[in-house]
Motif scaffolding. Structure first.
Motif, PDB file in Angstrom:
ATOM      1  N   TYR A 144      -3.484  -5.489   3.204  1.00 33.86           N
ATOM      2  CA  TYR A 144      -3.438  -6.909   3.588  1.00 33.86           C
ATOM      3  C   TYR A 144      -4.813  -7.539   3.780  1.00 33.86           C
ATOM      4  CZ  TYR A 144       1.086  -4.861   4.755  1.00 33.86           C
ATOM      5  OH  TYR A 144       2.256  -4.132   4.732  1.00 33.86           O
ATOM      6  N   PHE A 174       2.304 -12.779   8.224  1.00 32.68           N
ATOM      7  CA  PHE A 174       2.048 -11.839   7.130  1.00 32.68           C
ATOM      8  C   PHE A 174       1.074 -12.515   6.171  1.00 32.68           C
ATOM      9  CE2 PHE A 174       4.437  -8.737   4.086  1.00 32.68           C
ATOM     10  CZ  PHE A 174       3.419  -7.807   4.251  1.00 32.68           C
ATOM     11  N   TYR A 226       7.728  -5.874   7.231  1.00 29.08           N
ATOM     12  CA  TYR A 226       6.423  -5.919   7.893  1.00 29.08           C
ATOM     13  C   TYR A 226       6.582  -6.138   9.392  1.00 29.08           C
ATOM     14  CZ  TYR A 226       2.086  -8.008   9.615  1.00 29.08           C
ATOM     15  OH  TYR A 226       0.987  -8.318  10.373  1.00 29.08           O
ATOM     16  N   GLN A 227       7.418  -7.115   9.782  1.00 25.67           N
ATOM     17  CA  GLN A 227       7.548  -7.439  11.195  1.00 25.67           C
ATOM     18  C   GLN A 227       8.334  -6.378  11.968  1.00 25.67           C
ATOM     19  OE1 GLN A 227       7.832 -12.116  10.733  1.00 25.67           O
ATOM     20  NE2 GLN A 227       8.158 -11.557  12.864  1.00 25.67           N
ATOM     21  N   CYS A 273       6.162 -16.284   8.846  1.00 29.33           N
ATOM     22  CA  CYS A 273       6.656 -15.197   9.690  1.00 29.33           C
ATOM     23  C   CYS A 273       8.096 -15.512  10.072  1.00 29.33           C
ATOM     24  CB  CYS A 273       5.805 -15.019  10.955  1.00 29.33           C
ATOM     25  SG  CYS A 273       5.957 -16.348  12.167  1.00 29.33           S
ATOM     26  N   HIS A 300       8.534  -9.517   4.280  1.00 27.79           N
ATOM     27  CA  HIS A 300       8.154 -10.057   5.586  1.00 27.79           C
ATOM     28  C   HIS A 300       8.973  -9.405   6.702  1.00 27.79           C
ATOM     29  CE1 HIS A 300       5.892 -13.132   3.423  1.00 27.79           C
ATOM     30  NE2 HIS A 300       5.472 -13.633   4.576  1.00 27.79           N
ATOM     31  N   GLN A 319       0.633 -12.981   1.890  1.00 20.01           N
ATOM     32  CA  GLN A 319       1.722 -12.337   1.164  1.00 20.01           C
ATOM     33  C   GLN A 319       2.812 -13.320   0.722  1.00 20.01           C
ATOM     34  OE1 GLN A 319       1.001  -9.046   0.596  1.00 20.01           O
ATOM     35  NE2 GLN A 319      -0.848  -9.646   1.730  1.00 20.01           N
TER      36      GLN A 319
END
Length: 549
Positions: free
Chosen positions: A249, A333, A358-359, A269, A355, A336
């Motif tokens: 990232y 994020f 990722y979270q 997000c 996303h 992305q």
């Protein structure tokens, strides 16, 4: 025998005709989208005596307002009027009922809001709320106004828009339903109908030179929030060794000069609703595809002494939060989402899944990884997703925060000059007041070899500002019966202020009033008589000017 064949043939033709008619729908106004703006546009249309159909890609109505953003970005609440204020009044009425306070006593909640008390007894409005309560208010609007909503209906973006003489005749969805109307309103976060109708738009950040702005484009070294690396952090897999390669990232390309434009957009997000109530908590499990190495930058931030993990766990009723991005490495994020605005539906779904992973991975990392300080892990383990929110999605929000996607290049463009009061606005159809708020657009390597974020801006207007009717309509030669209250015509940095949910509700209502008047007068939306429109907006308690106290 011939008679029977003829009868069967006739029945087949009738059946085919009925099947075709079953997929044909007509109304005065067709609203495409399921956002808060879509609902207010539909309600206003019905209240003005016209028929309306809402064609919603979403199953759940309300967009971010019911999708986790319960800690409302109000700005100056005195300029929030019309159906938007009615929405927040209805929220107040919900929380005035004792049974709404299931997990917490009303007195124990406190009254913290964003720049305003959460509950305003004098105005009988409430600005902070749980997602399911917001969604119920939207569903109440639907039921009371007998709105026709077709959910999970996605526009055929390739060939689903039929136009004639610069006017949309009909739109078709992927399921084969066709919706014919006199005026169309694109109330999506993405601007899909606008784009499919051939209306020009922009994606990314304009150079400051385009509109004579100061805060647009690349803004390296500008830190107006706390979302940056405050200490020197190495971006390389082996600290200090460029040959080892970059950590996940981090953008490998060299950053441009300040004020230059690019195709980057501010980060997305999910606005997670979290609960620390053991009776109403779903623990964060290790997600499929979890890779702790993706969070190595955060480990280094903690190692450098960062202590602000919980600074944006904003309280909403019933022991829950609206949890937003905070700090140099958080729920945003960064970098992305660049292709999201113009991406296919499948690619967008992939971006959304990335996303989510990722979270969820970030939350699991914060609760379990040894590189996270023990006090943070202990506190994090108290938090999970609420059992009573987003029940059909395991407690996870159904709407990603599309902070910015396409922006129309309309009849007029709202810029920072209008939002900061440097330039007068004609034909006000609503007001904005929030700061020019853009989240980071990229994470890059500085010339000194350390990592930094870029794009996080927060410039406060001195007073609320008007939003021009001309920013809601395309150029006349492109389309004469389309209004765009969400992906309206604004520069990147001006949109950073306009993009707030109360403003979208305001503009949805104003767009519908204009649509009705265009229909009544049989004219293009660009030719609506502003004096008449203004009179209607004021009658409906919209706020069009700011009167300083």
């Amino acid at each position: 025998m011939k008679k029977m064949i003829f009868m069967l043939f006739s029945c087949a033709i009738a059946f085919a005709a009925n099947a075709q008619n079953a997929n044909q729908y007509r109304a005065d106004v067709i609203v495409y989208g399921g956002t808060s703006a879509a609902v207010t546009a539909a309600v206003q249309t019905v209240r003005q005596g016209k028929t309306v159909i809402v064609v919603s890609p979403d199953k759940h109505l309300g967009g971010l307002t019911s999708g986790g953003l319960g800690f409302t970005d109000t700005g100056n609440k005195s300029v929030i009027g019309g159906l938007a204020r009615e929405f927040y009044h209805r929220i107040y009425m919900y929380y005035d009922k004792p049974e709404t306070w299931k997990w917490q006593k009303k007195e124990a909640y406190g009254n913290k809001g964003q720049g305003t008390p959460a509950m305003d007894g004098a105005e009988r409005t409430m600005w902070i709320f749980e997602p399911h309560v917001a969604e119920q208010v939207f569903e109440d609007f639907v039921k009371e106004n007998n709105l026709k909503i077709y959910r999970d209906e996605w526009l055929d973006r390739q060939s689903g828009v039929v136009k004639k003489d610069s006017r949309i005749v009909s739109i078709k969805t992927l399921k084969g339903k066709t919706f014919t109307g006199k005026v169309f309103i694109d109330a999506t976060y993405e601007g899909d109908l606008m784009a499919a109708a051939g209306v020009k738009y922009h994606v990314g950040r304009e150079a400051n030179s385009v509109y004579g702005e100061e805060w647009n484009g690349i803004q390296a070294g500008v830190f107006q929030h706390g979302h940056y690396f405050q200490k020197n952090i190495s971006p390389y897999k082996i600290e200090g060794d460029p040959k080892s390669g970059l950590l996940p990232y981090v953008n490998a390309e060299k950053i441009g000069r300040n004020g230059e434009g690019d195709n980057k957009i501010q980060a997305y997000c999910f606005r997670m609703c979290l609960s620390e109530n053991p009776e109403n908590r779903i623990p964060f499990a290790r997600p499929v595809g979890y890779d702790p190495s993706k969070y190595e930058l955060l480990a280094r931030v903690y190692k450098a002494g960062w202590t602000e993990t919980f600074n944006k766990y904003d309280p909403i009723p019933n022991k829950k939060t609206d949890t937003n991005n905070h700090g140099p490495f958080s729920t945003d994020f960064i970098g992305q989402n660049y292709d999201y605005p113009d991406a296919t539906y499948e690619r967008r779904r992939q971006i959304i899944r990335e996303h989510e992973l990722y979270q969820k991975g970030l939350m699991y990392y914060l609760q379990n990884d040894e590189h996270v300080p023990q006090d943070v892990r202990t506190e994090m383990q108290k938090w999970g997703l609420p059992k009573d929110e987003f029940k059909d999605n395991g407690g996870w929000p159904h709407q990603i925060y599309v902070r910015e996607a396409r922006r129309m290049l309309g009849k007029e463009v709202m810029t920072e000059n209008e939002t900061l009061g440097k330039k007068a606005v004609n034909q006000s159809v609503g007001m904005g007041s929030y700061s020019l708020d853009a989240h980071n657009a990229q994470r890059y390597v500085k010339e000194d070899g350390f990592v930094q974020n870029e794009g996080d801006i927060g410039v406060h207007p001195k007073t609320p500002y008007a939003i021009s009717y001309a920013s809601l309509v395309p150029k006349k030669e492109e389309c004469q019966n389309l209004l765009v209250p969400v992906c309206l015509s604004a520069s990147h940095i001006a949109y950073g202020s306009i993009r707030m949910e109360p403003v979208f509700m305001i503009l949805g209502q104003s767009a519908a009033s204009a649509a009705v008047q265009a229909i009544d007068s049989k004219i293009a939306v660009q030719d609506v008589d502003y004096a008449r429109l203004r009179a209607q907006l004021l009658k409906d308690k919209q706020k069009l000017e700011f009167a300083a106290p």
